[in-house]
Structures are given as C-alpha cells and as structure tokens.
Motif scaffolding. Structure first.
Motif, short mmCIF file in Angstrom:
data_model
loop_
_atom_site.label_atom_id
_atom_site.label_comp_id
_atom_site.label_asym_id
_atom_site.label_seq_id
_atom_site.Cartn_x
_atom_site.Cartn_y
_atom_site.Cartn_z
N GLY A 142 -66.88 -11.43 7.89
CA GLY A 142 -66.72 -12.58 6.99
C GLY A 142 -65.54 -12.40 6.05
N SER A 143 -65.81 -12.62 4.77
CA SER A 143 -64.73 -12.64 3.78
C SER A 143 -64.47 -11.26 3.18
CB SER A 143 -65.08 -13.63 2.67
OG SER A 143 -66.27 -13.21 2.03
N GLY A 144 -65.12 -10.22 3.74
CA GLY A 144 -64.71 -8.85 3.40
C GLY A 144 -65.34 -8.24 2.17
N ASP A 178 -64.47 -10.50 13.02
CA ASP A 178 -65.20 -11.75 12.77
C ASP A 178 -64.70 -12.83 13.73
OD1 ASP A 178 -67.11 -12.63 10.26
OD2 ASP A 178 -66.07 -14.34 11.15
N ALA A 179 -65.57 -13.81 13.95
CA ALA A 179 -65.22 -14.92 14.84
C ALA A 179 -64.43 -16.00 14.11
CB ALA A 179 -66.51 -15.51 15.42
N SER A 180 -64.31 -15.91 12.79
CA SER A 180 -63.63 -16.94 12.01
C SER A 180 -62.30 -16.44 11.47
CB SER A 180 -64.53 -17.39 10.85
OG SER A 180 -63.76 -18.11 9.89
N ALA A 181 -61.20 -17.05 11.96
CA ALA A 181 -59.87 -16.67 11.47
C ALA A 181 -59.74 -17.00 9.98
CB ALA A 181 -58.80 -17.40 12.27
N ASP A 202 -65.44 -11.56 19.11
CA ASP A 202 -66.88 -11.77 19.24
C ASP A 202 -67.57 -10.42 19.18
OD1 ASP A 202 -69.51 -12.18 20.21
OD2 ASP A 202 -68.84 -13.91 21.36
N LEU A 203 -68.59 -10.33 18.33
CA LEU A 203 -69.23 -9.02 18.11
C LEU A 203 -69.94 -8.49 19.35
CD1 LEU A 203 -72.46 -9.78 17.66
CD2 LEU A 203 -71.64 -10.39 15.39
N GLN A 204 -70.07 -9.34 20.35
CA GLN A 204 -70.71 -8.86 21.59
C GLN A 204 -69.70 -8.19 22.53
OE1 GLN A 204 -73.47 -11.82 23.04
NE2 GLN A 204 -73.35 -10.98 25.11
C1 LIG Z 1 -73.45 -13.24 6.69
S1 LIG Z 1 -71.83 -13.27 7.25
C2 LIG Z 1 -71.22 -11.67 6.80
C3 LIG Z 1 -70.56 -11.68 5.46
C4 LIG Z 1 -69.69 -10.49 5.18
N1 LIG Z 1 -70.44 -9.25 5.18
C5 LIG Z 1 -68.92 -10.60 3.86
O1 LIG Z 1 -68.82 -9.60 3.16
O2 LIG Z 1 -68.36 -11.68 3.57
C6 LIG Z 1 -71.95 -13.25 9.00
C7 LIG Z 1 -70.61 -13.36 9.68
O3 LIG Z 1 -70.80 -13.28 11.08
C8 LIG Z 1 -69.73 -13.97 11.69
N2 LIG Z 1 -70.09 -14.25 13.09
C9 LIG Z 1 -71.04 -15.09 13.55
N3 LIG Z 1 -71.10 -15.05 14.89
C10 LIG Z 1 -70.18 -14.12 15.28
C11 LIG Z 1 -69.77 -13.61 16.54
N4 LIG Z 1 -70.34 -14.04 17.67
N5 LIG Z 1 -68.81 -12.68 16.58
C12 LIG Z 1 -68.23 -12.24 15.42
N6 LIG Z 1 -68.57 -12.70 14.20
C13 LIG Z 1 -69.53 -13.63 14.13
C14 LIG Z 1 -69.56 -15.20 10.82
O4 LIG Z 1 -68.28 -15.79 10.95
C15 LIG Z 1 -69.83 -14.63 9.43
O5 LIG Z 1 -68.63 -14.29 8.79
#
Ligand SMILES: C[S@@+](CC[C@H](N)C(=O)[O-])C[C@H]1O[C@@H](n2cnc3c(N)ncnc32)[C@H](O)[C@@H]1O
Length: 255
Positions: free
Chosen positions: A47-49, A66-69, A88-90
């Motif tokens: 996410g936002s780190g 993370d999946a979001s740029a 993708d975390l998978q």
């Molecule tokens: C609860 S947030 C984590 C927040 C982070 N720990 C922070 O400090 O901001 C979960 C994150 O999982 C990411 N996410 C969801 N599905 C994902 C995937 N398939 N692969 C990678 N990241 C993913 C989302 O974009 C989101 O940023």
C-alpha cells in the motif's frame, strides 16, 4: 490477478489518509518477530508504505510489492529507501530465499488462491525465515464488519448467492492455510485498536476509496455514502466523529 484491493486507483490519497492509524498493527508485528537492524523484509500488499517506513526506521532493509501503482507512488514518498515493485502477491518477482521476514497485512486474502500466495511468501523467505499473516479479527469483534453488506456488491465478481467468506480468524483457519502452503505455524495473537474519523466526510472519503467502491458505485455513490453513514450511526461520537473498534488476528509462521 490484482483484486479489489488493487482498485484504489484515483482515490489513493483519500484511502491512504487514514493508513497511519494502522501503526499499532505494524509496531506489534515488528516487536513480535524482532525486525531490526539489517533484517531483510518484504511486505506483500505494501500500500502506501506505512509499515515499510516503520520497519525501515528500525534499520530493516525494506522491499514492498503492491497491485496499485498509485499507492506505490505514496509509498515511495513515505519510505524513500524501499525497493518497490508493482505486481500480484501471488506471483512474486523475487529469487527464492531472499528475505528474513515476509509480511502481509490484510492482503493475503485478496489473492485468488490464498494458499498459493502463502506458498510464494514461503518460497522467497529464507529457510527458517518468518511469514507474518494478518487478517480481520473474528466475526463480531470488528465494528467495521457492518459495512461489508454495503460495499461488497461493488466488488468485482460479486455473487449475491455465494456463501459468506470464511472467518479466517477462527481457531485453526489460518494455521490450516499456512500448513497447506508448506509453512509451519508458530505463534498467533490478536490486537485491538480503534479507527477514528473526525466527521462524515473523513469517514466516507476513506471507506469509498477502499477497494475502489466509490468508483465502482458510479452514479450510485451518494446512495452508498448514505448507507455507510446509516450503518455506522451507532459508532458516532459526541463530537460528531466516528470511533470503530476492530480486532486484528495474526499468525506468525516459519518458512
Ligand atoms: C490493507 S492494505 C496494506 C496497507 C499497507 N500496509 C500500508 O502501510 O499502507 C492491503 C494492500 O493490498 C494490496 N493488494 C490487494 N490485492 C493485491 C494483489 N493481488 N497483489 C498485490 N497487492 C494487492 C492493495 O492495493 C492494498 O494496498
């Protein structure tokens, strides 16, 4: 492929505005597994780190995926020394045995196959290394549970006839998934803290950004906003804000 969590998109800043409230979760994990000087840490779904920054402040060498740029851009500002990857975390773009600790906070369950995602976490961790898996607390211990029926219809692939998702905080649930992924469960604990929002605007901006719900709702956004305020009325404070007590469940496993 990237799921709801990766759809924060254009509302990344609104979503991230309350992320620092999660610090108790990150501090607990850092303490519990002993992240410190030189620890090689990967956070999947970074996410936002906020966690990356907290770990880096302890001297860890941090990597995030993370999946979001858009969220990664925020993470870049928050944790300038981090190695950040879009993905993708998978399907992790790392060699095996590269990290001492791999952590996922409210992220592993977004994988289309959570066991496969945990197996990936184990693959990139050193043998004997640590995988931290954090999920929502047991049903009934999270005030935020009440929003799920409001927001779920806007998640991709939503099926109104599907059975409710399993309670991952039930005793043995995460242990079973971790075991199936080849990880050895070694420690479990719960942590409770409260999200606080100063007013209706702060609350709905954050909740509509999460999972891309506001964008998916389109012209129905005002209706969704009203429904969120309605279900969260019991959590209103005397000052006009909101306080939402949530429990979070952790499993620490050995790779
Ligand atoms: C609860 S947030 C984590 C927040 C982070 N720990 C922070 O400090 O901001 C979960 C994150 O999982 C990411 N996410 C969801 N599905 C994902 C995937 N398939 N692969 C990678 N990241 C993913 C989302 O974009 C989101 O940023």
């Amino acid at each position: 492929m990237p799921t709801v969590g990766g759809r924060v998109g254009g509302r990344a800043a609104e979503w991230a505005a309350t992320e620092e409230q999660q610090l108790p979760t990150y501090e607990a994990a850092i303490e519990r597994v002993g992240i410190g000087e030189g620890t090689r840490v990967l956070e999947v779904g970074c996410g936002s780190g906020v966690f990356l920054r907290a770990a880096a402040d302890r001297g860890a060498r941090v990597t995030g995926l993370d999946a979001s740029a858009a969220l990664l851009e925020l993470a870049r500002a928050r944790a300038p020394g981090a190695d950040l990857r879009l993905g993708d975390l998978q399907f992790l773009p790392f060699e095996g045995d590269a990290f001492d600790v791999v952590a996922g906070f409210n992220s592993f369950f977004f994988a289309s196959d959570m066991v496969a995602a945990l197996r990936e976490a184990g693959r990139v961790a050193v043998p004997g290394g640590t995988v931290v898996i954090q999920v929502w607390g047991r049903h009934g211990t999270c005030d935020l549970d009440v929003i799920k029926p409001v927001v779920r219809p806007f998640f991709p692939g939503y099926d109104p006839n599907a059975p409710p998702p399993p309670d991952l905080a039930e005793p043995g649930a995460l242990e079973g998934l971790a075991g199936a992924a080849g990880l050895a469960p070694r420690d479990t604990f719960d942590l409770a803290w409260a999200f606080a929002y100063e007013d209706d605007g702060a609350l709905t901006r954050s909740l509509l950004a999460a999972g891309g719900v506001g964008d998916a709702a389109g012209e129905r956004e005002p209706e969704v906003r009203a429904a969120l305020l309605d279900v969260l009325t019991p959590f209103r404070t005397a000052e006009g804000g909101y306080r939402l007590e949530n429990t979070w469940h952790f499993l620490v496993a050995t790779a």
